[in-house]
Design an enzyme around this catalytic site. Structure first.
Site, PDB file in Angstrom:
ATOM      1  N   HIS A 144      52.700  38.699  70.445  1.00 32.01           N
ATOM      2  CA  HIS A 144      51.886  39.707  71.130  1.00 32.01           C
ATOM      3  C   HIS A 144      52.112  39.620  72.640  1.00 32.01           C
ATOM      4  CE1 HIS A 144      49.695  39.907  67.304  1.00 32.01           C
ATOM      5  NE2 HIS A 144      49.281  41.091  67.701  1.00 32.01           N
ATOM      6  N   LYS A 148      46.977  38.756  75.607  1.00 30.15           N
ATOM      7  CA  LYS A 148      46.147  38.454  74.423  1.00 30.15           C
ATOM      8  C   LYS A 148      45.493  37.083  74.578  1.00 30.15           C
ATOM      9  CE  LYS A 148      46.090  38.558  69.377  1.00 30.15           C
ATOM     10  NZ  LYS A 148      44.822  39.293  69.345  1.00 30.15           N
TER      11      LYS A 148
HETATM   12  P1  NAD Z   1      40.870  44.634  76.740  1.00 27.55           P
HETATM   13  O1  NAD Z   1      40.568  43.342  77.434  1.00 27.55           O
HETATM   14  O2  NAD Z   1      41.821  45.595  77.375  1.00 27.55           O
HETATM   15  O3  NAD Z   1      39.498  45.436  76.480  1.00 27.55           O
HETATM   16  C1  NAD Z   1      38.303  44.834  76.092  1.00 27.55           C
HETATM   17  C2  NAD Z   1      37.187  45.562  76.844  1.00 27.55           C
HETATM   18  O4  NAD Z   1      35.936  45.069  76.358  1.00 27.55           O
HETATM   19  C3  NAD Z   1      37.237  45.289  78.354  1.00 27.55           C
HETATM   20  O5  NAD Z   1      37.140  46.517  79.060  1.00 27.55           O
HETATM   21  C4  NAD Z   1      36.035  44.385  78.581  1.00 27.55           C
HETATM   22  O6  NAD Z   1      35.449  44.556  79.866  1.00 27.55           O
HETATM   23  C5  NAD Z   1      35.095  44.836  77.479  1.00 27.55           C
HETATM   24  N1  NAD Z   1      34.090  43.840  77.107  1.00 27.55           N
HETATM   25  C6  NAD Z   1      34.254  42.519  76.903  1.00 27.55           C
HETATM   26  N2  NAD Z   1      33.086  41.939  76.593  1.00 27.55           N
HETATM   27  C7  NAD Z   1      32.167  42.915  76.574  1.00 27.55           C
HETATM   28  C8  NAD Z   1      30.763  42.947  76.305  1.00 27.55           C
HETATM   29  N3  NAD Z   1      30.084  41.825  76.014  1.00 27.55           N
HETATM   30  N4  NAD Z   1      30.127  44.140  76.350  1.00 27.55           N
HETATM   31  C9  NAD Z   1      30.803  45.277  76.661  1.00 27.55           C
HETATM   32  N5  NAD Z   1      32.122  45.312  76.948  1.00 27.55           N
HETATM   33  C10 NAD Z   1      32.793  44.135  76.896  1.00 27.55           C
HETATM   34  O7  NAD Z   1      41.345  44.222  75.271  1.00 27.55           O
HETATM   35  P2  NAD Z   1      41.988  45.170  74.140  1.00 27.55           P
HETATM   36  O8  NAD Z   1      43.467  45.000  74.118  1.00 27.55           O
HETATM   37  O9  NAD Z   1      41.403  46.549  74.239  1.00 27.55           O
HETATM   38  O10 NAD Z   1      41.445  44.436  72.827  1.00 27.55           O
HETATM   39  C11 NAD Z   1      40.059  44.273  72.591  1.00 27.55           C
HETATM   40  C12 NAD Z   1      39.857  43.502  71.286  1.00 27.55           C
HETATM   41  O11 NAD Z   1      40.380  44.261  70.186  1.00 27.55           O
HETATM   42  C13 NAD Z   1      40.580  42.152  71.236  1.00 27.55           C
HETATM   43  O12 NAD Z   1      39.782  41.235  70.505  1.00 27.55           O
HETATM   44  C14 NAD Z   1      41.851  42.477  70.482  1.00 27.55           C
HETATM   45  O13 NAD Z   1      42.438  41.351  69.866  1.00 27.55           O
HETATM   46  C15 NAD Z   1      41.312  43.452  69.480  1.00 27.55           C
HETATM   47  N6  NAD Z   1      42.310  44.352  68.865  1.00 27.55           N
HETATM   48  C16 NAD Z   1      42.144  44.617  67.559  1.00 27.55           C
HETATM   49  C17 NAD Z   1      42.978  45.529  66.928  1.00 27.55           C
HETATM   50  C18 NAD Z   1      42.716  45.888  65.499  1.00 27.55           C
HETATM   51  O14 NAD Z   1      43.447  46.735  64.916  1.00 27.55           O
HETATM   52  N7  NAD Z   1      41.665  45.327  64.873  1.00 27.55           N
HETATM   53  C19 NAD Z   1      44.016  46.134  67.643  1.00 27.55           C
HETATM   54  C20 NAD Z   1      44.164  45.847  69.000  1.00 27.55           C
HETATM   55  C21 NAD Z   1      43.290  44.952  69.612  1.00 27.55           C
END
Ligand code: NAD
Length: 256
Positions: A144, A148
């Site tokens: 990744h 990440k």
């Molecule tokens: P990112 O860091 O770009 O976005 C996460 C967002 O959540 C940020 O804007 C952050 O400020 C916000 N955030 C964090 N804690 C928070 C809280 N307590 N309350 C409100 N907002 C909060 O990350 P990303 O790439 O968008 O990924 C987010 C999550 O999704 C990760 O855990 C990632 O591994 C997961 N993900 C899952 C899939 C899937 O298909 N299930 C796919 C991609 C990413």
């Protein structure tokens, strides 16, 4: 009356794509939440907290951080709002909070919302059932992007769980991660994990069954994280009005 979809983590990489995919699906985005000071997806309404978002939405699509999971579980269960949870890196305590919420609300929890990976999960279970631990060593390699924060990926763990389930063992008992130094020989039945981090790789997973006389490997590559966003919005539309329970993307795709 239908209210619409709310997004937790609306300023994030996934949050922004999710907002676009809500519009592409012709659904209503009621707003989102993020950390204080974050800039939400263009045009989206930022709500003060998860309780406000839960009250405004029929379903909350949550891609934030594992530390947010227990509070989100409690707020959504209290409001009776459905939950599509994509956040990865959950601890056993976080997962217990998800299970508890699923007794009161409909929850779709998936480490990966892509159709291809969900097919791979089903195939992993089939391979685990057919290729025995005594003859085939299982290794799961994932790569990744450098931002990440958790490893191995939720999808890699999901693949490991699928194989372990088919072999009738608990993944925790056979998991071998991040080998380094004098590790000793590989244990029969171990499921190994290796996590690579670098560049802007959206997500690559290989599941390898290595036998003495043959290897078989399945590889999935995601080129655009929009595949996860469109899958999560598909799950959000599917879960609305469903009875309380814990669902996966396989349920959404009609794969079981
Ligand atoms: P990112 O860091 O770009 O976005 C996460 C967002 O959540 C940020 O804007 C952050 O400020 C916000 N955030 C964090 N804690 C928070 C809280 N307590 N309350 C409100 N907002 C909060 O990350 P990303 O790439 O968008 O990924 C987010 C999550 O999704 C990760 O855990 C990632 O591994 C997961 N993900 C899952 C899939 C899937 O298909 N299930 C796919 C991609 C990413």
């Amino acid at each position: 009356m239908t209210k619409g979809i709310g997004i937790a983590g609306i300023a994030g990489r996934m949050g922004r794509l999710l907002a676009e995919e809500v519009a592409a699906a012709g659904a209503t985005l009621v707003g989102g939440i993020d950390r204080p000071g974050a800039t939400p997806a263009p045009g989206a309404i930022l709500l003060p907290d998860i309780a406000a978002l839960a009250a405004a939405a029929d379903v909350v699509v949550d891609f934030t951080h594992a530390s947010a999971v227990p509070a989100h579980a409690a707020a959504l269960a209290a409001a009776g709002t459905a939950w599509v949870l994509g956040t990865t890196g959950l601890s056993a305590t976080d997962e217990a909070a998800v299970h508890e919420a699923a007794e009161r609300i409909a929850v779709v929890y998936a480490p990966n919302f892509s159709p291809g990976v969900n097919l791979m999960l089903a195939l992993a279970e089939r391979m685990g059932a057919v290729l025995p631990a005594e003859g085939y060593d299982v290794e799961i390699v994932e790569m990744h992007h450098r931002q990440k924060v958790d490893a191995p990926s939720g999808t890699a763990i999901g693949l490991g769980r699928a194989v372990a389930r088919a072999r009738g063992v608990d993944l925790a008992a056979v998991r071998e991660s991040g080998r380094d130094g004098h590790t000793g020989a590989r244990r029969t039945g171990a499921i190994g994990f290796a996590a690579l981090r670098g560049g802007q790789v959206v997500g690559e997973h290989t599941l390898l069954f290595a036998g003495a006389s043959e290897h078989i490997a399945l590889t999935h590559r995601a080129f655009d994280r929009r595949v996860f966003a469109s899958g999560a919005i598909r799950a959000a539309l599917w879960v609305q009005g469903r009875p309380a329970g814990l669902y996966t993307m396989m349920d959404v795709l009609g794969m079981r």
